[in-house]
Motif scaffolding. Structure first.
Motif, PDB file in Angstrom:
ATOM      1  N   MET A   1       0.852  -1.194   0.000  1.00 27.78           N
ATOM      2  CA  MET A   1       0.000   0.000   0.000  1.00 27.78           C
ATOM      3  C   MET A   1       0.885   1.240   0.000  1.00 27.78           C
ATOM      4  SD  MET A   1      -2.947   1.073   2.729  1.00 27.78           S
ATOM      5  CE  MET A   1      -3.823   2.613   2.566  1.00 27.78           C
ATOM      6  N   ALA A   2       0.597   2.178  -0.895  1.00 31.14           N
ATOM      7  CA  ALA A   2       1.413   3.384  -0.995  1.00 31.14           C
ATOM      8  C   ALA A   2       1.235   4.247   0.248  1.00 31.14           C
ATOM      9  CB  ALA A   2       1.026   4.174  -2.246  1.00 31.14           C
ATOM     10  N   LYS A   3       2.349   4.811   0.714  1.00 28.80           N
ATOM     11  CA  LYS A   3       2.291   5.690   1.873  1.00 28.80           C
ATOM     12  C   LYS A   3       1.809   7.067   1.446  1.00 28.80           C
ATOM     13  CE  LYS A   3       6.022   3.426   4.435  1.00 28.80           C
ATOM     14  NZ  LYS A   3       7.345   3.607   5.077  1.00 28.80           N
ATOM     15  N   PRO A   4       0.953   7.683   2.246  1.00 26.27           N
ATOM     16  CA  PRO A   4       0.475   9.025   1.884  1.00 26.27           C
ATOM     17  C   PRO A   4       1.613  10.038   1.961  1.00 26.27           C
ATOM     18  CG  PRO A   4      -0.225   8.431   4.106  1.00 26.27           C
ATOM     19  CD  PRO A   4       0.371   7.197   3.503  1.00 26.27           C
ATOM     20  N   SER A   5       1.558  11.024   1.073  1.00 28.15           N
ATOM     21  CA  SER A   5       2.571  12.067   1.076  1.00 28.15           C
ATOM     22  C   SER A   5       2.417  12.936   2.317  1.00 28.15           C
ATOM     23  CB  SER A   5       2.442  12.921  -0.183  1.00 28.15           C
ATOM     24  OG  SER A   5       3.318  14.024  -0.109  1.00 28.15           O
ATOM     25  N   ARG A   6       3.529  13.262   2.944  1.00 28.17           N
ATOM     26  CA  ARG A   6       3.503  14.125   4.121  1.00 28.17           C
ATOM     27  C   ARG A   6       3.963  15.535   3.789  1.00 28.17           C
ATOM     28  NH1 ARG A   6       5.916  10.234   8.983  1.00 28.17           N
ATOM     29  NH2 ARG A   6       4.339   8.580   8.772  1.00 28.17           N
ATOM     30  N   GLN A   7       4.084  15.842   2.498  1.00 23.45           N
ATOM     31  CA  GLN A   7       4.518  17.167   2.112  1.00 23.45           C
ATOM     32  C   GLN A   7       3.442  18.198   2.403  1.00 23.45           C
ATOM     33  OE1 GLN A   7       5.905  17.137  -1.986  1.00 23.45           O
ATOM     34  NE2 GLN A   7       7.994  17.041  -1.223  1.00 23.45           N
ATOM     35  N   THR A   8       3.876  19.317   2.957  1.00 22.99           N
ATOM     36  CA  THR A   8       2.976  20.427   3.212  1.00 22.99           C
ATOM     37  C   THR A   8       2.965  21.354   2.001  1.00 22.99           C
ATOM     38  OG1 THR A   8       4.717  21.811   4.152  1.00 22.99           O
ATOM     39  CG2 THR A   8       3.599  20.288   5.662  1.00 22.99           C
ATOM     40  N   VAL A   9       2.060  22.316   2.040  1.00 21.55           N
ATOM     41  CA  VAL A   9       2.028  23.322   0.975  1.00 21.55           C
ATOM     42  C   VAL A   9       3.355  24.066   0.921  1.00 21.55           C
ATOM     43  CG1 VAL A   9       0.919  25.454   0.218  1.00 21.55           C
ATOM     44  CG2 VAL A   9      -0.478  23.570   1.092  1.00 21.55           C
ATOM     45  N   GLY A 408      15.076  25.903  -2.012  1.00 21.55           N
ATOM     46  CA  GLY A 408      14.302  26.743  -2.910  1.00 21.55           C
ATOM     47  C   GLY A 408      14.826  28.155  -3.019  1.00 21.55           C
ATOM     48  N   GLY A 409      16.134  28.340  -2.755  1.00 27.32           N
ATOM     49  CA  GLY A 409      16.731  29.663  -2.845  1.00 27.32           C
ATOM     50  C   GLY A 409      16.524  30.532  -1.626  1.00 27.32           C
ATOM     51  N   ARG A 410      15.985  29.940  -0.543  1.00 26.45           N
ATOM     52  CA  ARG A 410      15.768  30.711   0.678  1.00 26.45           C
ATOM     53  C   ARG A 410      16.627  30.152   1.793  1.00 26.45           C
ATOM     54  NH1 ARG A 410       9.250  30.873   0.031  1.00 26.45           N
ATOM     55  NH2 ARG A 410       9.064  32.925  -0.963  1.00 26.45           N
ATOM     56  N   ARG A 411      17.383  31.004   2.435  1.00 24.97           N
ATOM     57  CA  ARG A 411      18.274  30.547   3.506  1.00 24.97           C
ATOM     58  C   ARG A 411      17.515  29.953   4.674  1.00 24.97           C
ATOM     59  NH1 ARG A 411      23.392  34.212   4.962  1.00 24.97           N
ATOM     60  NH2 ARG A 411      24.370  34.367   2.920  1.00 24.97           N
ATOM     61  N   ASP A 412      16.378  30.559   4.995  1.00 29.24           N
ATOM     62  CA  ASP A 412      15.665  30.167   6.215  1.00 29.24           C
ATOM     63  C   ASP A 412      14.581  29.135   5.966  1.00 29.24           C
ATOM     64  OD1 ASP A 412      14.066  31.824   4.750  1.00 29.24           O
ATOM     65  OD2 ASP A 412      13.416  33.071   6.434  1.00 29.24           O
ATOM     66  N   ALA A 413      14.494  28.597   4.744  1.00 28.41           N
ATOM     67  CA  ALA A 413      13.443  27.627   4.461  1.00 28.41           C
ATOM     68  C   ALA A 413      13.746  26.311   5.159  1.00 28.41           C
ATOM     69  CB  ALA A 413      13.330  27.395   2.958  1.00 28.41           C
ATOM     70  N   PRO A 414      12.763  25.738   5.881  1.00 25.46           N
ATOM     71  CA  PRO A 414      12.999  24.434   6.513  1.00 25.46           C
ATOM     72  C   PRO A 414      13.125  23.358   5.457  1.00 25.46           C
ATOM     73  CG  PRO A 414      10.692  25.045   6.705  1.00 25.46           C
ATOM     74  CD  PRO A 414      11.389  26.234   6.118  1.00 25.46           C
ATOM     75  N   VAL A 415      13.988  22.384   5.723  1.00 25.49           N
ATOM     76  CA  VAL A 415      14.181  21.291   4.778  1.00 25.49           C
ATOM     77  C   VAL A 415      14.652  20.082   5.560  1.00 25.49           C
ATOM     78  CG1 VAL A 415      16.571  21.940   4.255  1.00 25.49           C
ATOM     79  CG2 VAL A 415      15.277  20.601   2.604  1.00 25.49           C
ATOM     80  N   ALA A 416      14.223  18.897   5.140  1.00 31.43           N
ATOM     81  CA  ALA A 416      14.617  17.670   5.834  1.00 31.43           C
ATOM     82  C   ALA A 416      16.122  17.486   5.749  1.00 31.43           C
ATOM     83  CB  ALA A 416      13.902  16.475   5.218  1.00 31.43           C
ATOM     84  N   GLU A 417      16.717  17.050   6.852  1.00 31.40           N
ATOM     85  CA  GLU A 417      18.169  16.861   6.886  1.00 31.40           C
ATOM     86  C   GLU A 417      18.639  15.901   5.802  1.00 31.40           C
ATOM     87  OE1 GLU A 417      21.956  17.696   8.221  1.00 31.40           O
ATOM     88  OE2 GLU A 417      20.067  18.634   8.784  1.00 31.40           O
ATOM     89  N   ALA A 418      17.842  14.850   5.533  1.00 26.30           N
ATOM     90  CA  ALA A 418      18.247  13.877   4.514  1.00 26.30           C
ATOM     91  C   ALA A 418      18.401  14.520   3.143  1.00 26.30           C
ATOM     92  CB  ALA A 418      17.231  12.737   4.441  1.00 26.30           C
ATOM     93  N   ASP A 419      17.624  15.578   2.873  1.00 24.18           N
ATOM     94  CA  ASP A 419      17.701  16.226   1.570  1.00 24.18           C
ATOM     95  C   ASP A 419      18.967  17.045   1.407  1.00 24.18           C
ATOM     96  OD1 ASP A 419      15.297  15.178   0.786  1.00 24.18           O
ATOM     97  OD2 ASP A 419      14.127  16.905   1.457  1.00 24.18           O
ATOM     98  N   LEU A 420      19.712  17.253   2.510  1.00 22.45           N
ATOM     99  CA  LEU A 420      20.932  18.040   2.430  1.00 22.45           C
ATOM    100  C   LEU A 420      22.172  17.173   2.354  1.00 22.45           C
ATOM    101  CD1 LEU A 420      20.119  20.788   5.062  1.00 22.45           C
ATOM    102  CD2 LEU A 420      19.630  20.743   2.619  1.00 22.45           C
ATOM    103  N   VAL A 421      22.023  15.848   2.397  1.00 20.91           N
ATOM    104  CA  VAL A 421      23.164  14.947   2.280  1.00 20.91           C
ATOM    105  C   VAL A 421      23.354  14.610   0.812  1.00 20.91           C
ATOM    106  CG1 VAL A 421      24.163  12.743   2.971  1.00 20.91           C
ATOM    107  CG2 VAL A 421      22.741  14.023   4.578  1.00 20.91           C
ATOM    108  N   PRO A 422      24.456  15.058   0.194  1.00 20.59           N
ATOM    109  CA  PRO A 422      24.591  14.916  -1.252  1.00 20.59           C
ATOM    110  C   PRO A 422      24.462  13.483  -1.748  1.00 20.59           C
ATOM    111  CG  PRO A 422      26.280  16.373  -0.381  1.00 20.59           C
ATOM    112  CD  PRO A 422      25.568  15.777   0.794  1.00 20.59           C
ATOM    113  N   GLU A 423      25.004  12.489  -1.012  1.00 24.70           N
ATOM    114  CA  GLU A 423      24.963  11.120  -1.490  1.00 24.70           C
ATOM    115  C   GLU A 423      23.533  10.577  -1.489  1.00 24.70           C
ATOM    116  OE1 GLU A 423      27.842  12.796  -0.510  1.00 24.70           O
ATOM    117  OE2 GLU A 423      27.738  11.641   1.311  1.00 24.70           O
TER     118      GLU A 423
END
Length: 435
Positions: A1-9, A408-423
């Protein structure tokens, strides 16, 4: 079963901005219509995002292009002067710090040699801190424009501890050095500017995959041939590695059982035969005449001059023999990469690799083909890297650049830590428009 997306607006907005920025950065200038096609975003979303980015000074007009039977379309591009990045190369012989604008045009540079086996941790940290301060001052960069500092280092970079990135650099005498913690207390960074640490061969690989000879390849190996040797392996468009970021430590694979002692302490490592330090040592042992007080780079230059004299003199047979042997060991090492990973492309970089490539690359190709399995050897192209000796610093600078896109070009934008690991993100996720 596909997991629902947890992305916010907010997440969706950030990702859409990042997608537009990436397209403009790697494929621009582009029209709004082309951006919509490339990103899958509606024309309304494109107009809104472009207006935001232009209002923040990140995007600018770049002329017009004729359309089929309609009005000319306005082109857009990322404004190079909207931000700055710093790349640091902690090499085997020197520390190099370079400041770039967002288009990776060099604005200022700082270098300090490392004397002998001079990887004293306190000295390296001081050189980096002094270098960052110097390049920012020389270019007179406002605090708000500096996105961050990326540092490429030799050895294994381990993440996940309370001290941040820890470096295990066995060949330079570093044992679990909490480099990130030391730099955070020593390097003066403005609020919002971030610090990244990565294996130097991987930063070289990132640079070549994004901007150099690796563009368009899904599977590649980028070799750093300096004092020692290392390799960045890319499979399926993603740089190999994870929490333990070691660029596969290819230089410490064994090519000769009970062979020469490697500087890592083991025997028979490829680096004991193919690195510049080992190359010079073997030439000296064979009776080669080194210039007095020559450093590694000038010693390699002297060896090339002896083997390939330009004045009509006879080649030095000792230098020729050592270089021939080096070409065979390097070719055998590349054959291991070919057999293990089936790369489409192998790029030879690093200061020594670029210096030696015109004289020995044909021989290296021949040996790699001879030692590798026939089918994968027939699929690979082996050529020099295209970005020159500054590729490690360019690649290090892409670390804060990747985060710039992820936010997204914003210094203060929250982002998941995993998305900042290049590998984990993979270079395709950042530069996928190039492929």
């Amino acid at each position: 079963m596909a997991k629902p997306s947890r992305q916010t607006v907010r997440d969706l907005r950030r990702n859409s901005r990042g997608a537009v920025l990436q397209q403009l950065y790697f494929n621009g200038p582009m029209s709004r219509q082309a951006l919509g096609t490339a990103t899958g975003l509606s024309s309304g979303s494109i107009s809104t995002i472009v207006a935001e980015l232009a209002g923040e000074g990140l995007v600018e007009d770049a002329g017009t292009v004729d359309s089929d039977g309609g009005r000319p379309r306005n082109l857009l591009r990322v404004r190079p002067g909207c931000a700055c990045l710093i790349g640091v190369d902690v090499g085997e012989t020197r520390v190099r710090v370079e400041l770039f604008d967002l288009g990776l045009t060099e604005l200022a540079r700082y270098e300090r040699p490392l004397e002998g086996r001079g990887h004293d941790v306190a000295s390296v940290v001081r050189h980096i801190a002094d270098g960052v301060a110097a390049v920012v001052a020389r270019a007179d960069v406002p605090d708000e424009l500096l996105l961050g500092v990326g540092v490429g280092v030799p050895g294994i970079v381990e993440r996940g501890s309370g001290d941040g990135a820890v470096v295990h650099g066995q060949t330079i005498g570093w044992d679990a050095v909490p480099l990130e913690s030391l730099l955070r207390t020593s390097v003066a960074l403005p609020p919002g500017a971030r610090l990244f640490i990565e294996n130097g061969a991987k930063t070289l690989g990132r640079a070549e995959m994004w901007f150099g000879g690796g563009q368009g390849a899904s599977d590649a190996a980028i070799v750093l041939f300096g004092s020692g040797v290392g390799a960045c392996v890319v499979t399926g468009g993603t740089i190999m590695g994870g929490t333990h970021s070691s660029a596969a430590e290819w230089g410490h694979t064994v090519v000769q059982v009970r062979g020469r002692r490697c500087r890592c302490g083991s025997r028979g490592c490829l680096e004991a035969y193919a690195g510049a330090e080992a190359l010079i040592q073997r030439w000296r042992e064979a009776g080669g005449a080194l210039p007095p007080d020559a450093d590694e780079e000038s010693a390699v230059t002297a060896m090339i001059a002896a083997a390939f004299p330009q004045d009509g003199a006879a080649p030095d047979p000792v230098a020729v023999a050592v270089l021939d042997e080096t070409a065979e060991y390097l070719g055998a090492g590349l054959a291991n990469l070919i057999n293990l990973y089936n790369p489409e492309r192998i790029l030879l970089g690093g200061w020594a690799g670029l210096q030696l490539a015109p004289y020995m690359l044909d021989a290296v190709r021949g040996h790699a083909t001879a030692y590798a399995l026939r089918h994968p050897a027939g699929q690979v192209v082996i050529e020099p890297g295209r970005l020159g000796p500054d590729a490690v610093t360019v690649g290090a600078a892409t670390l804060p650049l990747a985060e710039f896109f992820a936010r997204g070009g914003r210094r203060d934008a929250p982002v998941a830590e995993a998305d900042l690991v290049p590998e984990r993100t993979g270079w395709r996720a950042v530069a996928g428009a190039q492929v």
